[in-house]
Design a protein around this motif. Structure first.
Motif: not given
Length: 262
Positions: A10-12, A16, A19-20, A23, A59, A205-206
């Motif tokens: 997962s990355h954020r 932001d 949201g991520p 995911s 993340t 997205r996510p």
């Protein structure tokens, strides 16, 4: 045995509020496999490549590539050539970062330009080359370092259809010969089916993985052979239907829906 192992990624981006971006992405890629990643614009496909390249830290989750000491080549949508360097010197730039001797750098750059059929244009500057030729220089730069993992972010998106189809077939031949593990981000279903062993379909997205589709056409392919294959229309339609809800959701409600909701 997997060469690239992505688990629970997962990355954020910072704070932001959208949201991520990614995911819980989990994916295994075998050595020498060619994987295409399809998904709606802005869903996080390029972020996934940047995480694999080590340019962005996840993340959450883990990413393992080989034994951790692999060589990674990255080909972007824009050629990103240095305008003050010739085609040869642009290809040499990537090799210079590897610590290879000057003679080895020259030899490998020349061989890479030969691979993409640009040897006779080696001493030209980027502004003397067509868009397709510039992209071939960028491809040569990525291949010259003999990458264990080749990442490609829509490298042919800005080219005209005819140039794009030629370069796609050329890329397929080059990657099969160099035996690189390749991950390609693309919006083009036909490109994915021409090049990939498997197609990963991402959600809006996510981004999560919605589906993974095996491509049955074997290593020896061309645009003509795909069109002649009776399985091609059905598989193409299947991918379109898998993408349809993702693209529709990413586009948001239509004007009519907005009016009705108001």
């Amino acid at each position: 045995m997997s060469f690239v192992e992505i688990t629970g990624l997962s990355h954020r981006f910072g704070r932001d509020r959208g949201g991520p971006v990614l995911s819980d992405v989990t994916l295994s890629v075998r050595r020498s496999e060619f994987v295409a990643v399809l998904g709606p614009s802005g869903c996080g496909k390029s972020t996934l490549l940047n995480v694999l390249a080590g340019l962005v830290s996840p993340t959450e989750g883990t990413v393992t590539v080989g034994d951790g000491t692999v060589r990674i080549g990255y080909v972007f949508q824009a050629p990103r050539l240095l305008p003050w360097r010739t085609a040869r010197r642009n290809v040499e730039f990537g090799l210079e970062q590897t610590g290879a001797s000057r003679s080895a750098v020259r030899e490998r750059a020349a061989a890479a330009l030969e691979l993409v059929h640009l040897a006779e244009h080696a001493d030209k500057y980027p502004n003397q080359l067509s868009g397709g030729m510039q992209q071939r220089v960028a491809l040569a730069r990525g291949l010259a370092i003999e990458p264990d993992l080749l990442l490609m972010d829509e490298p042919f998106a800005a080219l005209d259809a005819l140039t794009r189809s030629y370069l796609q077939e050329e890329l397929l031949s080059l990657v099969r010969r160099t035996d690189s593990t390749t991950i390609l981000v693309t919006h083009d279903i036909d490109e994915a089916l021409l090049l990939a062993d498997r197609v990963v379909v991402m959600t809006q997205r996510p981004a999560r993985i919605a589906s993974i589709v095996d491509v049955p056409f074997g290593p020896e392919r061309s645009v003509a052979s795909l069109i002649a294959d009776e399985r091609y229309p059905e598989l193409r339609t299947s991918l379109r239907e898998l993408l349809r809800p993702q693209v529709t959701a990413a586009a948001g409600p239509s004007r009519a829906q907005v009016t009705a909701d108001a």
